[in-house]
Design a protein around this motif. Structure first.
Motif, PDB file in Angstrom:
ATOM      1  N   PHE A   1       0.910  -1.298  -0.316  1.00 25.12           N
ATOM      2  CA  PHE A   1       0.106  -0.166   0.321  1.00 25.12           C
ATOM      3  C   PHE A   1       0.465   0.899   0.292  1.00 25.12           C
ATOM      4  O   PHE A   1       0.244   2.140  -0.521  1.00 25.12           O
ATOM      5  CB  PHE A   1      -1.097   0.362   1.250  1.00 25.12           C
ATOM      6  CG  PHE A   1      -2.346  -0.857   0.813  1.00 25.12           C
ATOM      7  CD1 PHE A   1      -3.259   0.153   0.414  1.00 25.12           C
ATOM      8  CD2 PHE A   1      -2.849  -2.065   1.811  1.00 25.12           C
ATOM      9  CE1 PHE A   1      -4.523  -0.730   0.196  1.00 25.12           C
ATOM     10  CE2 PHE A   1      -3.009  -2.997   1.308  1.00 25.12           C
ATOM     11  CZ  PHE A   1      -4.516  -2.804   0.577  1.00 25.12           C
ATOM     12  N   ALA A   2       1.915   0.815   0.171  1.00 22.49           N
ATOM     13  CA  ALA A   2       2.789   2.404   0.768  1.00 22.49           C
ATOM     14  C   ALA A   2       3.546   2.609  -0.459  1.00 22.49           C
ATOM     15  O   ALA A   2       3.639   3.751  -0.770  1.00 22.49           O
ATOM     16  CB  ALA A   2       3.987   2.436   1.483  1.00 22.49           C
ATOM     17  N   VAL A   3       3.630   1.389  -1.087  1.00 22.45           N
ATOM     18  CA  VAL A   3       4.094   1.632  -2.837  1.00 22.45           C
ATOM     19  C   VAL A   3       3.681   2.102  -3.843  1.00 22.45           C
ATOM     20  O   VAL A   3       3.209   3.161  -4.544  1.00 22.45           O
ATOM     21  CB  VAL A   3       4.977   0.141  -3.171  1.00 22.45           C
ATOM     22  CG1 VAL A   3       5.370   0.470  -4.705  1.00 22.45           C
ATOM     23  CG2 VAL A   3       6.228   0.100  -2.260  1.00 22.45           C
ATOM     24  N   LEU A   4       2.377   1.819  -3.672  1.00 21.87           N
ATOM     25  CA  LEU A   4       1.461   2.031  -4.645  1.00 21.87           C
ATOM     26  C   LEU A   4       0.967   3.719  -4.009  1.00 21.87           C
ATOM     27  O   LEU A   4       0.553   4.704  -4.874  1.00 21.87           O
ATOM     28  CB  LEU A   4       0.069   1.240  -4.239  1.00 21.87           C
ATOM     29  CG  LEU A   4      -1.021   1.469  -5.100  1.00 21.87           C
ATOM     30  CD1 LEU A   4      -1.176   1.440  -6.278  1.00 21.87           C
ATOM     31  CD2 LEU A   4      -2.110   1.084  -4.463  1.00 21.87           C
ATOM     32  N   ARG A   5       0.985   4.029  -2.704  1.00 22.73           N
ATOM     33  CA  ARG A   5       0.294   5.528  -2.238  1.00 22.73           C
ATOM     34  C   ARG A   5       1.701   6.784  -3.219  1.00 22.73           C
ATOM     35  O   ARG A   5       1.424   7.207  -3.327  1.00 22.73           O
ATOM     36  CB  ARG A   5       0.211   5.666  -0.918  1.00 22.73           C
ATOM     37  CG  ARG A   5       0.176   6.878  -0.352  1.00 22.73           C
ATOM     38  CD  ARG A   5      -0.311   6.972   0.908  1.00 22.73           C
ATOM     39  NE  ARG A   5      -1.317   5.959   1.433  1.00 22.73           N
ATOM     40  CZ  ARG A   5      -0.520   5.108   2.202  1.00 22.73           C
ATOM     41  NH1 ARG A   5       0.746   5.216   2.738  1.00 22.73           N
ATOM     42  NH2 ARG A   5      -0.839   3.917   2.674  1.00 22.73           N
ATOM     43  N   ARG A   6       2.679   5.926  -2.593  1.00 19.60           N
ATOM     44  CA  ARG A   6       3.672   6.609  -3.677  1.00 19.60           C
ATOM     45  C   ARG A   6       3.599   6.907  -4.759  1.00 19.60           C
ATOM     46  O   ARG A   6       4.127   7.717  -5.581  1.00 19.60           O
ATOM     47  CB  ARG A   6       5.027   6.494  -2.990  1.00 19.60           C
ATOM     48  CG  ARG A   6       5.846   7.125  -3.546  1.00 19.60           C
ATOM     49  CD  ARG A   6       7.262   7.132  -2.827  1.00 19.60           C
ATOM     50  NE  ARG A   6       8.574   5.209  -3.147  1.00 19.60           N
ATOM     51  CZ  ARG A   6       8.217   4.139  -2.478  1.00 19.60           C
ATOM     52  NH1 ARG A   6       7.913   4.355  -1.937  1.00 19.60           N
ATOM     53  NH2 ARG A   6       8.445   3.495  -3.416  1.00 19.60           N
ATOM     54  N   ARG A   7       3.713   5.802  -5.517  1.00 21.67           N
ATOM     55  CA  ARG A   7       3.616   5.659  -7.293  1.00 21.67           C
ATOM     56  C   ARG A   7       2.670   6.871  -7.745  1.00 21.67           C
ATOM     57  O   ARG A   7       2.299   6.426  -9.024  1.00 21.67           O
ATOM     58  CB  ARG A   7       3.582   4.536  -7.379  1.00 21.67           C
ATOM     59  CG  ARG A   7       4.918   3.813  -7.284  1.00 21.67           C
ATOM     60  CD  ARG A   7       5.633   2.575  -8.185  1.00 21.67           C
ATOM     61  NE  ARG A   7       7.409   2.467  -8.368  1.00 21.67           N
ATOM     62  CZ  ARG A   7       6.963   1.415  -8.392  1.00 21.67           C
ATOM     63  NH1 ARG A   7       6.897   0.224  -9.764  1.00 21.67           N
ATOM     64  NH2 ARG A   7       8.884   0.846  -8.937  1.00 21.67           N
ATOM     65  N   THR A   8       0.785   6.659  -7.154  1.00 22.93           N
ATOM     66  CA  THR A   8       0.108   7.273  -7.743  1.00 22.93           C
ATOM     67  C   THR A   8      -0.141   8.761  -6.306  1.00 22.93           C
ATOM     68  O   THR A   8      -0.940   9.128  -6.996  1.00 22.93           O
ATOM     69  CB  THR A   8      -1.165   6.356  -7.092  1.00 22.93           C
ATOM     70  OG1 THR A   8      -1.645   5.670  -5.765  1.00 22.93           O
ATOM     71  CG2 THR A   8      -1.034   4.829  -7.716  1.00 22.93           C
ATOM     72  N   ALA A   9       0.886   9.250  -6.346  1.00 22.63           N
ATOM     73  CA  ALA A   9       0.661  10.377  -5.124  1.00 22.63           C
ATOM     74  C   ALA A   9       0.518  11.855  -6.326  1.00 22.63           C
ATOM     75  O   ALA A   9       1.146  11.994  -8.019  1.00 22.63           O
ATOM     76  CB  ALA A   9       1.763  10.856  -4.295  1.00 22.63           C
TER      77      ALA A   9
END
Length: 286
Positions: free
Chosen positions: A278-286
Motif C-alpha cells: 500500500f505504501a508503494v502504491l500510494r507513493r507511485r500514484t500520489a
C-alpha cells in the motif's frame, strides 16, 4: 447507485480472475477427494491385506502394506504445503503485474475506484478464497492423518516438512504471505513475468529458511547419552548421539508450539509485505 458502488471492485476481481478461482476450487476439491479416497477405500484395503497376511504361515511386513496409504498421503501433503508457490506466481503475474504492465489498473483508477480501494479488493478477495480453501484442506488432512496414524510411514514422522505444514494453519499463512509478497513484488517491478519469477523465488526462500531453522523455533528437550533408549518413538531427534553428549529432541507435544511460532512469523512477513504494498502504491500514484 451509491449502495452498490462499494462492491464493484470486488465483483470485478471475481470476474477477471474466475479462471484462477475455478482452478483453485478444482485443486482443493481434487485433494480433498484424494484424501477421502485414501481414508475410505485405501485404508480398508491396506488393513484387509495386513489381516490376510498375518494369518499366513510366514506373517507379513506391515510397513510394505502401509506404504500404499502413507506414500499417497505424503504426496497430498507435498501439494498442500507447496501450493503457496502457485499463489505467489498468480499474485505477481496475473493478479497485479499484468494489470500494471498493460495499463488496466490505471484505467480502473479513472473509473471512480481509488488505487487503495483497487488494491484492497485485489488482496481481500483472493485472501478470503485462499483462507477458506486452505482451511478445508487442513481440516481434512488432519482428520485422515489422525485416524490412520499407525499406517503413516515417514522417516521424520510428524516433523516431515510437508506433513508439518499441512497439518495446521501454517498452510493458510504461507498462502496469504505468498499473496502479499507477490503483490508487493509486482508493484515494485510493474512487469508480470519478472514479478512472477521474483515472487516465487522470494517465498520459496522464506519457506526454505524457516524449514532449515524450524527446530530452533521452540526449546528442545534433552536426554543424557546413556538414556537414549528412553527416547520416545514419536520424537524428532535433532542431534546424533555422541559419547557423553546429550541427545536433543522435540517430543510430539512440541508440534503445536513449533507450528504456531512458524505460522506467526509467516503472517508477520505477510503483514509487512501488505503494508509495504500500500505504501508503494500510494507513493507511485500520489
Amino acid at each position: 447507485m451509491s449502495a452498490t458502488a462499494p462492491a464493484r471492485p470486488f465483483r470485478t476481481v471475481l470476474r477477471l480472475h474466475r479462471t484462477a478461482l475455478i482452478v483453485w476450487g478444482a485443486f482443493v476439491a481434487g485433494l480433498i477427494g484424494r484424501l477421502v479416497w485414501l481414508d475410505e477405500i485405501t485404508v480398508d484395503a491396506v488393513r484387509a491385506a495386513e489381516a490376510e497376511c498375518s494369518r499366513g504361515p510366514w506373517g507379513c511386513v506391515d510397513v510394505l502394506e502401509a506404504l500404499d496409504f502413507s506414500q499417497p498421503l505424503e504426496q497430498v501433503g507435498f501439494l498442500v504445503h507447496h501450493g503457496f508457490l502457485a499463489v505467489a506466481a498468480f499474485a505477481g503475474g496475473a493478479l497485479i503485474g499484468r494489470e500494471l504492465e498493460s495499463g488496466t489498473a490505471r484505467l480502473a483508477w479513472t473509473q471512480g475506484v481509488t488505487p487503495a480501494r483497487w488494491l484492497a479488493a485485489k488482496l481481500l478477495v483472493p485472501a478470503l478464497v485462499l483462507t477458506a480453501g486452505g482451511t478445508a484442506l487442513v481440516l481434512v488432512f488432519r482428520r485422515v492423518w489422525a485416524a490412520n496414524r499407525d499406517l503413516v510411514v515417514l522417516a521424520d514422522g510428524w516433523a516431515s516438512a510437508d506433513v508439518f505444514v499441512a497439518r495446521g494453519p501454517a498452510t493458510v499463512a504461507y498462502a496469504l504471505c505468498a499473496l502479499a509478497v507477490g503483490t508487493l513484488t509486482a508493484l515494485l517491478l510493474r512487469r508480470a513475468l519478472p514479478a512472477l519469477a521474483v515472487s516465487v523465488t522470494a517465498v520459496w526462500l522464506l519457506g526454505a529458511v524457516l524449514e532449515r531453522h524450524r527446530a530452533r523455533l521452540w526449546p528442545a528437550e534433552a536426554l543424557p547419552a546413556h538414556e537414549e533408549f528412553a527416547l520416545p518413538d514419536s520424537a524428532w531427534r535433532l542431534e546424533a548421539v555422541g559419547t557423553g553428549h546429550p541427545t536433543a529432541y522435540h517430543p510430539a507435544s512440541h508440534f503445536w508450539p513449533l507450528h504456531l511460532v512458524e505460522t506467526g512469523l509467516v503472517l508477520a512477513v505477510a503483514v509487512v509485505a501488505a503494508v509495504a504494498a500500500f505504501a508503494v502504491l500510494r507513493r507511485r500514484t500520489a
